[in-house]
Design a protein around this motif. Structure first.
Motif, PDB file in Angstrom:
ATOM      1  N   LEU A 487      31.561  36.239 -22.708  1.00  0.00           N
ATOM      2  CA  LEU A 487      31.725  35.387 -21.531  1.00  0.00           C
ATOM      3  C   LEU A 487      30.510  35.456 -20.609  1.00  0.00           C
ATOM      4  O   LEU A 487      30.283  34.549 -19.805  1.00  0.00           O
ATOM      5  CB  LEU A 487      32.982  35.784 -20.766  1.00  0.00           C
ATOM      6  CG  LEU A 487      34.307  35.326 -21.383  1.00  0.00           C
ATOM      7  CD1 LEU A 487      35.484  36.024 -20.714  1.00  0.00           C
ATOM      8  CD2 LEU A 487      34.457  33.812 -21.277  1.00  0.00           C
ATOM      9  N   ARG A 488      29.750  36.505 -20.721  1.00  0.00           N
ATOM     10  CA  ARG A 488      28.529  36.630 -19.918  1.00  0.00           C
ATOM     11  C   ARG A 488      27.321  35.981 -20.590  1.00  0.00           C
ATOM     12  O   ARG A 488      26.252  35.899 -19.989  1.00  0.00           O
ATOM     13  CB  ARG A 488      28.250  38.102 -19.651  1.00  0.00           C
ATOM     14  CG  ARG A 488      29.284  38.751 -18.735  1.00  0.00           C
ATOM     15  CD  ARG A 488      29.137  40.260 -18.677  1.00  0.00           C
ATOM     16  NE  ARG A 488      30.115  40.865 -17.775  1.00  0.00           N
ATOM     17  CZ  ARG A 488      30.491  42.135 -17.817  1.00  0.00           C
ATOM     18  NH1 ARG A 488      29.950  42.938 -18.733  1.00  0.00           N
ATOM     19  NH2 ARG A 488      31.383  42.606 -16.976  1.00  0.00           N
ATOM     20  N   SER A 489      27.492  35.545 -21.842  1.00  0.00           N
ATOM     21  CA  SER A 489      26.409  34.887 -22.577  1.00  0.00           C
ATOM     22  C   SER A 489      26.312  33.431 -22.124  1.00  0.00           C
ATOM     23  O   SER A 489      27.230  32.895 -21.491  1.00  0.00           O
ATOM     24  CB  SER A 489      26.681  34.946 -24.080  1.00  0.00           C
ATOM     25  OG  SER A 489      27.767  34.089 -24.422  1.00  0.00           O
ATOM     26  N   PRO A 490      25.200  32.751 -22.445  1.00  0.00           N
ATOM     27  CA  PRO A 490      25.077  31.344 -22.041  1.00  0.00           C
ATOM     28  C   PRO A 490      26.235  30.478 -22.541  1.00  0.00           C
ATOM     29  O   PRO A 490      26.759  29.651 -21.787  1.00  0.00           O
ATOM     30  CB  PRO A 490      23.733  30.922 -22.666  1.00  0.00           C
ATOM     31  CG  PRO A 490      22.946  32.194 -22.735  1.00  0.00           C
ATOM     32  CD  PRO A 490      23.950  33.269 -23.039  1.00  0.00           C
ATOM     33  N   GLN A 491      26.635  30.641 -23.811  1.00  0.00           N
ATOM     34  CA  GLN A 491      27.758  29.848 -24.322  1.00  0.00           C
ATOM     35  C   GLN A 491      29.048  30.226 -23.601  1.00  0.00           C
ATOM     36  O   GLN A 491      29.845  29.369 -23.227  1.00  0.00           O
ATOM     37  CB  GLN A 491      27.932  30.063 -25.826  1.00  0.00           C
ATOM     38  CG  GLN A 491      29.061  29.234 -26.433  1.00  0.00           C
ATOM     39  CD  GLN A 491      29.286  29.532 -27.903  1.00  0.00           C
ATOM     40  OE1 GLN A 491      28.636  30.391 -28.482  1.00  0.00           O
ATOM     41  NE2 GLN A 491      30.216  28.825 -28.519  1.00  0.00           N
ATOM     42  N   GLY A 492      29.241  31.520 -23.396  1.00  0.00           N
ATOM     43  CA  GLY A 492      30.455  31.968 -22.745  1.00  0.00           C
ATOM     44  C   GLY A 492      30.529  31.579 -21.287  1.00  0.00           C
ATOM     45  O   GLY A 492      31.623  31.346 -20.751  1.00  0.00           O
ATOM     46  N   GLN A 493      29.390  31.501 -20.607  1.00  0.00           N
ATOM     47  CA  GLN A 493      29.399  31.125 -19.195  1.00  0.00           C
ATOM     48  C   GLN A 493      29.942  29.721 -18.998  1.00  0.00           C
ATOM     49  O   GLN A 493      30.617  29.446 -17.997  1.00  0.00           O
ATOM     50  CB  GLN A 493      27.988  31.244 -18.615  1.00  0.00           C
ATOM     51  CG  GLN A 493      27.536  32.682 -18.405  1.00  0.00           C
ATOM     52  CD  GLN A 493      26.099  32.785 -17.939  1.00  0.00           C
ATOM     53  OE1 GLN A 493      25.414  31.771 -17.760  1.00  0.00           O
ATOM     54  NE2 GLN A 493      25.615  33.999 -17.746  1.00  0.00           N
ATOM     55  N   THR A 494      29.678  28.842 -19.944  1.00  0.00           N
ATOM     56  CA  THR A 494      30.229  27.490 -19.858  1.00  0.00           C
ATOM     57  C   THR A 494      31.746  27.527 -19.911  1.00  0.00           C
ATOM     58  O   THR A 494      32.433  26.845 -19.140  1.00  0.00           O
ATOM     59  CB  THR A 494      29.679  26.622 -21.005  1.00  0.00           C
ATOM     60  OG1 THR A 494      28.260  26.582 -20.929  1.00  0.00           O
ATOM     61  CG2 THR A 494      30.227  25.209 -20.920  1.00  0.00           C
ATOM     62  N   VAL A 495      32.282  28.337 -20.820  1.00  0.00           N
ATOM     63  CA  VAL A 495      33.732  28.494 -20.896  1.00  0.00           C
ATOM     64  C   VAL A 495      34.259  29.154 -19.631  1.00  0.00           C
ATOM     65  O   VAL A 495      35.300  28.763 -19.087  1.00  0.00           O
ATOM     66  CB  VAL A 495      34.118  29.319 -22.141  1.00  0.00           C
ATOM     67  CG1 VAL A 495      35.617  29.613 -22.156  1.00  0.00           C
ATOM     68  CG2 VAL A 495      33.710  28.589 -23.407  1.00  0.00           C
ATOM     69  N   GLY A 496      33.532  30.162 -19.141  1.00  0.00           N
ATOM     70  CA  GLY A 496      33.945  30.848 -17.927  1.00  0.00           C
ATOM     71  C   GLY A 496      34.023  29.920 -16.731  1.00  0.00           C
ATOM     72  O   GLY A 496      34.940  30.028 -15.903  1.00  0.00           O
ATOM     73  N   GLN A 497      33.091  28.985 -16.633  1.00  0.00           N
ATOM     74  CA  GLN A 497      33.128  28.019 -15.536  1.00  0.00           C
ATOM     75  C   GLN A 497      34.351  27.129 -15.636  1.00  0.00           C
ATOM     76  O   GLN A 497      34.999  26.818 -14.634  1.00  0.00           O
ATOM     77  CB  GLN A 497      31.847  27.185 -15.540  1.00  0.00           C
ATOM     78  CG  GLN A 497      30.600  27.980 -15.157  1.00  0.00           C
ATOM     79  CD  GLN A 497      29.320  27.204 -15.373  1.00  0.00           C
ATOM     80  OE1 GLN A 497      29.331  26.033 -15.806  1.00  0.00           O
ATOM     81  NE2 GLN A 497      28.178  27.833 -15.094  1.00  0.00           N
ATOM     82  N   THR A 498      34.676  26.721 -16.861  1.00  0.00           N
ATOM     83  CA  THR A 498      35.887  25.911 -17.052  1.00  0.00           C
ATOM     84  C   THR A 498      37.133  26.695 -16.672  1.00  0.00           C
ATOM     85  O   THR A 498      38.087  26.152 -16.097  1.00  0.00           O
ATOM     86  CB  THR A 498      35.992  25.454 -18.518  1.00  0.00           C
ATOM     87  OG1 THR A 498      34.812  24.733 -18.874  1.00  0.00           O
ATOM     88  CG2 THR A 498      37.209  24.556 -18.727  1.00  0.00           C
ATOM     89  N   LEU A 499      37.125  27.992 -16.982  1.00  0.00           N
ATOM     90  CA  LEU A 499      38.272  28.841 -16.650  1.00  0.00           C
ATOM     91  C   LEU A 499      38.313  29.209 -15.174  1.00  0.00           C
ATOM     92  O   LEU A 499      39.310  29.775 -14.708  1.00  0.00           O
ATOM     93  CB  LEU A 499      38.215  30.127 -17.483  1.00  0.00           C
ATOM     94  CG  LEU A 499      38.488  29.982 -18.977  1.00  0.00           C
ATOM     95  CD1 LEU A 499      38.095  31.253 -19.706  1.00  0.00           C
ATOM     96  CD2 LEU A 499      39.945  29.654 -19.225  1.00  0.00           C
ATOM     97  N   GLY A 500      37.250  28.900 -14.442  1.00  0.00           N
ATOM     98  CA  GLY A 500      37.216  29.258 -13.034  1.00  0.00           C
ATOM     99  C   GLY A 500      36.938  30.724 -12.796  1.00  0.00           C
ATOM    100  O   GLY A 500      37.345  31.284 -11.771  1.00  0.00           O
ATOM    101  N   LEU A 501      36.230  31.364 -13.719  1.00  0.00           N
ATOM    102  CA  LEU A 501      35.953  32.785 -13.583  1.00  0.00           C
ATOM    103  C   LEU A 501      34.817  33.011 -12.588  1.00  0.00           C
ATOM    104  O   LEU A 501      33.901  32.199 -12.486  1.00  0.00           O
ATOM    105  CB  LEU A 501      35.569  33.388 -14.932  1.00  0.00           C
ATOM    106  CG  LEU A 501      36.618  33.326 -16.037  1.00  0.00           C
ATOM    107  CD1 LEU A 501      36.079  33.976 -17.300  1.00  0.00           C
ATOM    108  CD2 LEU A 501      37.904  34.006 -15.603  1.00  0.00           C
ATOM    109  N   PRO A 502      34.855  34.117 -11.861  1.00  0.00           N
ATOM    110  CA  PRO A 502      33.741  34.431 -10.960  1.00  0.00           C
ATOM    111  C   PRO A 502      32.529  34.878 -11.764  1.00  0.00           C
ATOM    112  O   PRO A 502      32.614  35.143 -12.963  1.00  0.00           O
ATOM    113  CB  PRO A 502      34.299  35.588 -10.116  1.00  0.00           C
ATOM    114  CG  PRO A 502      35.297  36.245 -11.014  1.00  0.00           C
ATOM    115  CD  PRO A 502      35.910  35.134 -11.832  1.00  0.00           C
TER     116      PRO A 502
END
Length: 684
Positions: A487-502
């Motif tokens: 989730l901290r990787s570039p691909q994961g950050q996109t998913v994290g943004q969709t999930l509303g993660l800080p």
């Protein structure tokens, strides 16, 4: 002459035929009777039941379960496909067909050519030990959907079972002790995927996560419960399984997989496989047979139905296999068949296992020497045979009923990306899914994305020991050790943004404040709340906190969060009440209503906590009156003056206000031409 007639019965002098077979065991090309692997299987059954002497001395006539139309179709399909696959190096295989309701074996083909020693044709590959590849996955998922009472409290908690919507993390995983790195067939990683998507598309990385979820002991137990044996069983040893077993690295037999898939076809109940209907002796007298066990339930009907639903879901497997795949869908039977493919390491074992409610067909394709197969896959090889045999078997069995909900499986709406019940928000949108009544999706507060009230200074859960400074914290509640790094990787950050993660992805705090928790002391004493202020003023109060880093003074128009720094940051605490916290010149802002905020921050090592203390103030400075200095005119020479444009109602800018303190007064300046000296009017 044949010793099995068109009805599947042994006829003629069994003793003579058996003697010939025994004396010519190493001259296979001289055999000319039909269905030799099935015949040998029947003879082995008779010998086990009665002993060799009795079988041949009494001249048995045996009525079998063989369906010659299905057997012939299986032999033809295997032979023709193996010939077509010659360039791939595949040269042998096996096919079985059974009735899942009764356990009757309708067809058994052990190789494409019994008389070909180059492929060890006499070996019945239905009983050969081979890696099942992904064909093992439904058995493993069966245990996860059923659930495990991990803490022994007698109930299944939300983390004791998986649902069809549960999220599995399809992310790079590097295991140690022993080293193992699973990869998907296409080398891609998809992030959070549902159980339905993972199983339907045969994703490998999520399957390993399911193995970890149930554990090796449960893997062995569910395998045995569904009829599988392990190669160690023949040696009286405990089976060895591990994470690679999730992808089919532990060898099994086609004969045993037929049992497991028969259970899936039969609503979770197992009917013992058998091939002998009845036996009579040479005089026509019935020979008693051992009673067959009555069918028994091996897995719950509810979780079994979920597997039927997933494995027959053409839409869900479209990502990997395409919609309306002509091999995995049987023409004329839409939605009435379920199927699972499998491929072992090095493309050595190619499988397709599938069923309707009244037929099970299993196919294995490989090499006699366990060599690697090239330029084909399980769908094109075993799948093609499976489809051809399945069509004939369904025609023989009659049109099956659809997979029926046994009850206690209900539809429910969930969040796509979390698999949980929708809350105030649902990242990624919503969709419907099927759930066992007592295995519901988790509520929003038990999703892997959770919002927990926490104390803003300590980041502990808010409770009676720290009721103030409570803020909603967004956390990830994920047990998978590889998910958060992804989730901290570039691909994961996109998913994290969709999930509303800080930005800071951390797990939620497990504990709250205690009586010993030291909290900061921070307050503004002057100005007081709702006080009107003017000119330059001092802000007084107190700041004392553990792990203190700094404090600062901020100001924002009332009703907004547009805070601007007006003092600090200051790195010295002010522990004495009434201490001067900073200076504030109110003349730098227009008159109006504001929020004055004291912001205190902890050190980065302590987590960067903060507390805010606010008061509402009103700035009301007296607006200075503009002074106009007349321009002296010469006494002798008149100087013409150009007319000044008329300016109407020019309002000075002020912050908009809408507060109980009343409206902000306005005034205007008007300039009127007409004469040597402009006239200036100041008014409200």
């Amino acid at each position: 002459s044949s010793i099995v007639n068109a009805s599947g019965n042994f006829v003629g002098q069994t003793l003579v035929e058996r003697a010939q077979l025994q004396t010519r065991r190493y001259a296979p090309r001289e055999f000319d009777f039909d269905h030799p692997h099935f015949v040998y299987f029947i003879l082995a059954q008779l010998e086990q039941e009665f002993g060799s002497d009795q079988v041949y001395r009494r001249g048995f006539v045996v009525r079998t379960t063989l369906r010659t139309d299905v057997q012939n179709a299986a032999e033809t399909a295997l032979q023709e496909r193996i010939e077509a696959l010659a360039v791939t190096r595949a040269n042998t295989g096996a096919v079985m067909v059974t009735d899942p309701v009764t356990g009757a074996i309708w067809a058994m083909v052990g190789s494409p050519d019994f008389n070909d020693p180059d492929i060890a044709g006499q070996n019945n590959n239905a009983f050969a030990w081979n890696q099942p590849g992904s064909a093992i996955k439904p058995i493993m998922y069966a245990q996860a959907l059923e659930g495990l009472d991990r803490n022994g409290n007698g109930v299944l908690d939300f983390d004791d079972y998986l649902t069809a919507a549960s999220i599995l993390w399809d992310v790079p995983a590097q295991y140690t002790n022993p080293p193992y790195q699973p990869v998907n067939f296409d080398g891609l990683y998809r992030g959070p995927v549902s159980v339905r998507r993972a199983l339907a598309n045969s994703l490998n990385v999520p399957a390993v996560k399911v193995f970890d979820f149930i554990g090796p002991n449960a893997f062995i137990n569910i395998s045995r419960r569904m009829g599988l044996r392990f190669i160690e069983d023949d040696r009286g040893e405990a089976p060895t399984v591990g994470r690679p077993s999730a992808l089919g690295a532990t060898e099994v037999r086609l004969f045993d997989l037929m049992k497991a898939y028969g259970i899936l076809a039969n609503g979770g109940s197992y009917a013992t496989l058998y091939a002998i209907e009845s036996v009579t002796d040479a005089d026509g007298n019935p020979v008693p047979l051992s009673a067959r066990p009555t069918p028994e339930r091996r897995i719950p009907a509810t979780s079994n139905f979920l597997l039927q639903n997933i494995l027959s879901d053409d839409e869900s497997r479209a990502e990997a296999f395409g919609r309306n795949n002509p091999t995995l869908n049987v023409a004329g039977y839409p939605g009435l068949t379920a199927v699972k493919t499998g491929t072992s390491n090095g493309n050595r074992d190619l499988w397709t296992m599938g069923f309707s409610r009244n037929v099970v067909v299993g196919v294995w394709v490989g090499r006699h020497d366990d060599g690697e197969i090239r330029n084909t896959d399980s769908v094109a090889s075993a799948g093609s045979i499976w489809n051809a045999v399945m069509r004939v078997a369904l025609n023989a069995a009659g049109r099956p009923r659809g997979f029926e909900n046994p009850g206690n499986v209900v539809p429910q709406t969930i969040c796509v990306l979390t698999g949980a019940q929708p809350g105030s928000s649902c990242p990624g949108g919503q969709r419907g899914e099927l759930f066992i009544v007592d295995h519901p999706p988790p509520p929003p507060d038990q999703s892997f994305v959770v919002t927990v009230p926490i104390n803003s200074w300590t980041f502990l859960r808010t409770n009676e020991f720290c009721p103030e400074d409570s803020i909603p914290g967004t956390f990830v509640n994920i047990n998978d050790p590889f998910a958060i790094p992804w989730l901290r990787s570039p691909q994961g950050q996109t998913v994290g943004q969709t999930l509303g993660l800080p930005e800071q992805i951390i797990p939620p705090p497990q504990s709250g404040c205690t009586v010993n928790t030291i909290l900061p002391t921070a307050r503004i004493q002057s100005p007081a709340d709702t006080q009107t202020v003017t000119g330059e003023m001092q802000v007084t109060g107190v700041v004392s906190a553990p792990n203190f880093a700094r404090y600062q003074l901020e100001l924002a128009p009332d009703g907004t969060q547009n805070f601007q720094l007006i003092g600090g940051p200051y790195t010295q605490q002010q522990p004495n009440a009434g201490a001067v916290l900073g200076q504030f010149d109110t003349n730098i802002v227009p008159n109006g209503n504001y929020i004055l905020r004291l912001a205190v921050f902890s050190t980065a090592e302590a987590g960067g906590g903060f507390v805010y203390r606010t008061v509402r103030i009103r700035v009301e400075n007296v607006t200075p009156t503009p002074t106009v200095t007349p321009t002296p005119l010469p006494t002798n020479t008149p100087v013409p003056v150009s007319p000044v444009p008329f300016v109407t109602e020019t309002t000075l800018p002020f912050f908009p206000t809408d507060t109980p303190f009343g409206p902000t007064p306005e005034f205007s300046i008007e300039v009127e031409p007409g004469g040597p000296t402009p006239t200036i009017f100041i008014g409200g």
